[in-house]
Design a protein around this motif. Structure first.
Motif, short mmCIF file in Angstrom:
data_model
loop_
_atom_site.label_atom_id
_atom_site.label_comp_id
_atom_site.label_asym_id
_atom_site.label_seq_id
_atom_site.Cartn_x
_atom_site.Cartn_y
_atom_site.Cartn_z
N LYS A 103 0.83 -1.21 0.00
CA LYS A 103 0.00 0.00 0.00
C LYS A 103 0.86 1.26 0.00
N ASP A 104 2.01 1.20 0.67
CA ASP A 104 2.91 2.36 0.70
C ASP A 104 3.35 2.74 -0.72
N ASP A 105 3.52 1.74 -1.57
CA ASP A 105 3.99 2.00 -2.93
C ASP A 105 2.96 2.74 -3.79
N ILE A 106 1.68 2.69 -3.39
CA ILE A 106 0.65 3.40 -4.16
C ILE A 106 0.09 4.61 -3.40
N GLY A 107 0.65 4.86 -2.21
CA GLY A 107 0.20 6.01 -1.42
C GLY A 107 -1.16 5.84 -0.77
N ALA A 108 -1.54 4.59 -0.51
CA ALA A 108 -2.86 4.31 0.07
C ALA A 108 -2.82 4.46 1.59
N GLY A 115 -3.99 -4.48 7.12
CA GLY A 115 -2.70 -4.93 6.63
C GLY A 115 -2.06 -4.01 5.61
N GLU A 116 -0.82 -4.35 5.23
CA GLU A 116 -0.03 -3.47 4.39
C GLU A 116 -0.03 -3.85 2.91
#
Length: 193
Positions: A103-108, A115-116
């Motif tokens: 999710k961090d990679d898409i800015g969510a 979860g991540e």
């Protein structure tokens, strides 16, 4: 148009308020899909459940390879569905978390209760397309994720189950229950705990 406000629904009786040249929209495979869907409806009206309709539609279309795009929360149901369909069809599946994209990679937004790992509906479609699936079945994808799956799937798609965690995956109940309609959250509060 605002057909939902029409009191007569004349088009369903052959008396439309406006006519379009709609037949031109249905050529080749689209015409075959429309005809087959209409045939299944007419021949089995109120006698088949949704799964039986999917199977009969697939038979009549000549589909041999079916894909299941499922939410991880429906893993048990995906296994059952896959077993049933595998008795007659070649079945492939892709879980929503395929490829473990963060999710961090898409800015969510991240919250500890979910979860991540992000859902990856475009990849689900690519995986099922790569397997040569002729017809894909959505099983509980989130709102928006299902839209992306439909957009990216090269094969036609149908929905077997829509996710509604609050109403036991029966979202239409909000229309049937006066209590649920009365308490509909028009501006929901975000969950923070």
């Amino acid at each position: 148009m605002k057909c939902h406000l029409c009191e007569t629904k004349g088009c369903s009786k052959g008396d439309p308020c406006i006519s379009f040249d709609s037949l031109e929209l249905y050529q080749g495979e689209d015409l075959r899909l429309l005809k087959t869907a209409s045939d299944v409806e007419a021949l089995y009206y109120c006698t088949l459940n949704r799964l039986e309709e999917i199977m009969e539609f697939s038979r009549r279309m000549g589909y041999k390879k079916l894909g299941i795009a499922f939410c991880i929360g429906f893993r048990d149901e995906a296994e059952m569905l896959g077993k049933i369909l595998s008795e007659e069809f070649e079945v492939y599946s892709a879980c929503c978390k395929v490829s473990a994209m963060k999710k961090d990679d898409i800015g969510a937004v991240r919250r500890p209760w979910i979860g991540e790992i992000s859902c990856n509906p475009a990849e689900q479609a690519r995986v099922l397309d790569s397997a040569g699936c002729q017809f894909n079945i959505v099983l509980g994808l989130c709102v928006g994720h299902d839209s992306l799956f439909y957009r990216h799937s090269k094969a036609p798609v149908t929905t077997f189950v829509v996710k509604d965690r609050v109403l036991g995956h029966n979202p239409v109940s909000v229309l049937y229950s006066q209590y649920l309609r009365k308490n509909l959250k028009r501006v929901p509060e975000e969950r923070i705990k």
